[in-house]
Scaffold this active site. Sequence first.
Site, PDB file in Angstrom:
ATOM      1  N   LYS A   1     -14.147  33.661   2.010  1.00 12.56           N
ATOM      2  CA  LYS A   1     -14.767  34.842   2.622  1.00 12.56           C
ATOM      3  C   LYS A   1     -15.080  34.554   4.088  1.00 12.56           C
ATOM      4  O   LYS A   1     -15.488  33.445   4.423  1.00 12.56           O
ATOM      5  CB  LYS A   1     -16.100  35.153   1.931  1.00 12.56           C
ATOM      6  CG  LYS A   1     -15.995  35.809   0.568  1.00 12.56           C
ATOM      7  CD  LYS A   1     -17.389  36.143   0.053  1.00 12.56           C
ATOM      8  CE  LYS A   1     -17.356  36.690  -1.369  1.00 12.56           C
ATOM      9  NZ  LYS A   1     -16.751  38.019  -1.484  1.00 12.56           N
TER      10      LYS A   1
ATOM     11  N   ARG B   1     -14.717  38.744 -12.503  1.00 14.59           N
ATOM     12  CA  ARG B   1     -14.047  39.269 -13.701  1.00 14.59           C
ATOM     13  C   ARG B   1     -13.439  38.151 -14.530  1.00 14.59           C
ATOM     14  O   ARG B   1     -13.293  38.279 -15.745  1.00 14.59           O
ATOM     15  CB  ARG B   1     -13.000  40.307 -13.293  1.00 14.59           C
ATOM     16  CG  ARG B   1     -11.932  39.756 -12.391  1.00 14.59           C
ATOM     17  CD  ARG B   1     -11.168  40.838 -11.659  1.00 14.59           C
ATOM     18  NE  ARG B   1     -11.893  41.359 -10.489  1.00 14.59           N
ATOM     19  CZ  ARG B   1     -11.421  42.307  -9.685  1.00 14.59           C
ATOM     20  NH1 ARG B   1     -10.232  42.851  -9.913  1.00 14.59           N
ATOM     21  NH2 ARG B   1     -12.132  42.712  -8.651  1.00 14.59           N
TER      22      ARG B   1
END
Length: 468
Positions: free
Chosen positions: A248, A322
Amino acid sequence: MSFITESSNSIPLVPLVKNELEDYLKEQQNFVSNWVNQSSFKALPNEFCLIPNQSGQIDRVLCGVPLFSENNPDSAPIWSMSSFSTSLPEGEYHFEANVSENEKIQAAIGWGLGAYRFDFFKKDFLVPKKIPLLKVEANQLAQIQAFVDAFTLVRDMVNTPANHMMPEELSEVVQELAQQHQAQFSEVIGDDLLTENFPAIHAVGRASEHPPRLIKLEWSSDADNTELPLLTLVGKGVCFDTGGLDLKPSKFMRNMKKDMGGAAHVLGLAHLIMSFDLPLRLQVLIAAADNAISGDAFRPGDIIDTRAHKTVEIDNTDAEGRLVLCDALTLACESSSSLIIDFATLTGAARVAVGTEIPALFSNSLTLARDIQLASDNTGETLWPLPLHHAYRYQLDSPVADITNCSAEGYGGAITAALYLNEFVDEDIEWAHLDVMAWNNRTRDGRPKGGEAMGLLAVFNYLQQRFV
Ligand code: BES
Ligand code: ZN
Ligand code: ZN
């Protein structure tokens, strides 16, 4: 602790909406109406006016509150008086008799939430704070305190920086909660995740010095009754999300200590369920991992296995939530849950869709989504359903594996993330998924900037109505 149950001389708090003030003052002695007028008190929200008695002590406090409107959750009783727990002078107070019992309880919870500070790492942490105290009915204290404690647990966990809230510390929190409620605790750590078949949790967490864990808490309101419905809560416990090799940018990484917010939420909810002794069996599953980088980090293009034996092509290592959740959801289905609810700081896309202050709600049952949303009415919380739109499932097709962890198109990212999770939930088990921010970007009444529980009141209200 913001509450007391005994006080011989606590000061009454009188809530007043702006347009009630005139009528109220007409019924008061001149002394009072003159005093109020001269202090230019208008009963605007959060404004207060101390009314003295003849000897110059505080006789009562007029408290400005917003006009309640169903369209404005900030006007709900839980928040409408919450700022006074920090703005009033030190002293003992109570809500005046005119306030209804339910409103008193709500306002007391808000009072406690408004007094929250995250000062554990401050020098003066141990110096006792002089704060106003609210007198509540002795038989309501446990209930009020349970809500305040649930929120405090969520906020503290989220606010605690990642160097103090790695999977091992997350596990300690669960152990303490289990002990407090005589619940069972168990966990699978590190390489045991491979032998116990949680390969996706392992893949996400294996690069870290702090091994990943599948943490479990089990509780029943009646251990002898195996017929009780089983509720499974699943939480995303990514203790820090660097993004992995798909690193990120600094701006987006800055706040990623909050990426275990889903885990914090399910623990807060579990605390409420166990405190209120809801008649059910409860299973809390936390998929804890530190999404870090090292030579052993999982990579874009890797194909990993999952507990459900569906292979996943890693398109992006930053779509890690997820991955850890899918193994926990598979376990939730194996144990024949009646209802599964997961909380996760899953996507930036959910934040684009509904902003930071509203959890996005998904479900494989329209009825469940509707009922949870209805249960948010008058709680002071808003949450909003987004569609589990199966037509977008093609975006998760992989040319080389059973599924990919992230869509290349980028539109509807909260929906495709939910569709990914849905692949790991049995169709015939009711399931709700809350994609939450877990963070207040700004301070609002009762809700200081920082870690926050979101959707907790609505979901607990739903559970209370469903399991009676
Ligand atoms: N933890 C983030 C999602 C997130 C970011 C939640 C900011 C709240 C605020 C998650 O793991 C993530 O990075 N998701 C990616 C998914 C993408 C790579 C498909 C995202 O949303 O950008
Ligand atoms: Zn991520
Ligand atoms: Zn994440």
